[in-house]
Scaffold this motif. Sequence first.
Motif, PDB file in Angstrom:
ATOM      1  N   ALA A  28       3.060  -4.078  13.421  1.00 21.81           N
ATOM      2  CA  ALA A  28       1.675  -4.375  13.812  1.00 21.81           C
ATOM      3  C   ALA A  28       1.632  -5.243  15.069  1.00 21.81           C
ATOM      4  CB  ALA A  28       0.946  -5.079  12.663  1.00 21.81           C
ATOM      5  N   ARG A  29       2.783  -5.862  15.421  1.00 16.78           N
ATOM      6  CA  ARG A  29       2.866  -6.685  16.635  1.00 16.78           C
ATOM      7  C   ARG A  29       4.058  -6.229  17.469  1.00 16.78           C
ATOM      8  NH1 ARG A  29       2.595 -12.034  13.103  1.00 16.78           N
ATOM      9  NH2 ARG A  29       0.482 -11.837  12.287  1.00 16.78           N
TER      10      ARG A  29
ATOM     11  N   GLU B  65       3.594   1.634  16.705  1.00 18.51           N
ATOM     12  CA  GLU B  65       2.577   0.589  16.496  1.00 18.51           C
ATOM     13  C   GLU B  65       1.682   0.930  15.300  1.00 18.51           C
ATOM     14  OE1 GLU B  65      -0.909  -1.865  18.918  1.00 18.51           O
ATOM     15  OE2 GLU B  65       0.090  -0.167  19.858  1.00 18.51           O
ATOM     16  N   ILE B  66       1.385  -0.077  14.483  1.00 14.51           N
ATOM     17  CA  ILE B  66       0.449   0.053  13.355  1.00 14.51           C
ATOM     18  C   ILE B  66      -0.891  -0.497  13.811  1.00 14.51           C
ATOM     19  CG2 ILE B  66      -0.078  -0.728  11.019  1.00 14.51           C
ATOM     20  CD1 ILE B  66       2.973  -0.900  10.574  1.00 14.51           C
ATOM     21  N   ASN B  67      -1.915   0.349  13.808  1.00 15.28           N
ATOM     22  CA  ASN B  67      -3.222  -0.056  14.331  1.00 15.28           C
ATOM     23  C   ASN B  67      -3.964  -1.004  13.396  1.00 15.28           C
ATOM     24  OD1 ASN B  67      -2.972   1.540  16.685  1.00 15.28           O
ATOM     25  ND2 ASN B  67      -3.559   3.362  15.545  1.00 15.28           N
ATOM     26  N   ASN B  68      -3.884  -0.759  12.091  1.00 17.50           N
ATOM     27  CA  ASN B  68      -4.625  -1.580  11.135  1.00 17.50           C
ATOM     28  C   ASN B  68      -3.687  -2.111  10.045  1.00 17.50           C
ATOM     29  OD1 ASN B  68      -6.457  -2.801   9.434  1.00 17.50           O
ATOM     30  ND2 ASN B  68      -7.917  -1.114   9.483  1.00 17.50           N
TER      31      ASN B  68
ATOM     32  N   ARG C 108      -4.245  -1.821   6.089  1.00 17.71           N
ATOM     33  CA  ARG C 108      -4.059  -0.562   5.363  1.00 17.71           C
ATOM     34  C   ARG C 108      -2.588  -0.378   4.949  1.00 17.71           C
ATOM     35  NH1 ARG C 108      -8.167   3.268   5.753  1.00 17.71           N
ATOM     36  NH2 ARG C 108      -6.670   4.978   5.590  1.00 17.71           N
ATOM     37  N   CYS C 109      -1.781  -1.414   5.168  1.00 14.14           N
ATOM     38  CA  CYS C 109      -0.349  -1.367   4.833  1.00 14.14           C
ATOM     39  C   CYS C 109      -0.050  -2.400   3.752  1.00 14.14           C
ATOM     40  CB  CYS C 109       0.496  -1.663   6.071  1.00 14.14           C
ATOM     41  SG  CYS C 109       0.243  -0.488   7.409  1.00 14.14           S
TER      42      CYS C 109
ATOM     43  N   ASP D 196      -5.800  11.458  10.820  1.00 19.14           N
ATOM     44  CA  ASP D 196      -4.850  11.187  11.898  1.00 19.14           C
ATOM     45  C   ASP D 196      -4.995  12.213  13.015  1.00 19.14           C
ATOM     46  OD1 ASP D 196      -3.912   9.087  10.486  1.00 19.14           O
ATOM     47  OD2 ASP D 196      -2.117  10.094   9.714  1.00 19.14           O
TER      48      ASP D 196
ATOM     49  N   ASN E 255      -8.206  11.538  14.918  1.00 15.84           N
ATOM     50  CA  ASN E 255      -8.063  10.381  15.802  1.00 15.84           C
ATOM     51  C   ASN E 255      -7.286  10.735  17.057  1.00 15.84           C
ATOM     52  OD1 ASN E 255      -9.435   8.746  14.014  1.00 15.84           O
ATOM     53  ND2 ASN E 255      -7.584   8.011  12.990  1.00 15.84           N
TER      54      ASN E 255
ATOM     55  N   GLY F 203      -8.680  10.751  20.862  1.00  5.24           N
ATOM     56  CA  GLY F 203      -7.995  10.038  21.936  1.00  5.24           C
ATOM     57  C   GLY F 203      -7.798  10.919  23.158  1.00  5.24           C
TER      58      GLY F 203
END
Length: 233
Positions: free
Chosen positions: A71-72, A105-108, A111-112, A214, A217, A221
């Motif tokens: 996520a970071r 990258e994990i956007n949210n 949700r994990c 997914d 999305n 994009g």
Amino acid sequence: MGQKVHPRGFRIGIVEPWRSRWYANKKEYGDLLVEDRNIRLFVKSEYKSAAIEKIEIDRTRDQVIIHLFSARPGIIIGRKGQEIDRLKARLEDKFGRRMEVKIVEINNPYRCAQLIAEDIAQQLTKRGSFRRAIKRTLDQVMEAGVLGVKIELSGRLGGAEMSRREKASRGSIPLSTLQRKVDYGFTESKTAQGVIGVKVWVDLGDYADEENSDGANAEAGKVSKKAKRSHKR
């Protein structure tokens, strides 16, 4: 049954992919399995603040490809990619194999399940109230658009003399529906009073719905990129 079986292990090979994807003969299999575990432990210990949800490993004949879901990602990549090059070099020195590191990258993060569990554990380590941590986390996770969440803490909660178990849930958590994507996370919080176990289940809906969202999305994009290009012209 569903409460005693690891939700991901229950679905592996049916609707969930394997976390390690390679083939080996009987002589090498055990060594490679231990090596995979050591790689995961090494990366997680080195980048505790990078919010790494999972690590997937692919092996070819002469190379190990490590996929880090974070996520970071900026913490792992570093300035001008210096940190990721340093990580790659350290992995090659430690394990004696040619390595390639890829970041996803994990956007949210809400949700994990694993990242949610680690966030709660961090709050408990900083001597935060376990009831406040549970309530706040439940609100944040439900706002992320999931169908349900369940949190279970076990240990000397609030510094009590006797350990106990505390549960809280919102929405639905199906126990044995294979077509339902139930994410599971576990970690331990080391407090002054002892170790507290943190378990989190998150219901993300059906696998088909997740794939469709997914795809939608990704399509959105592409459309937005085309719109920006046409606007520039």
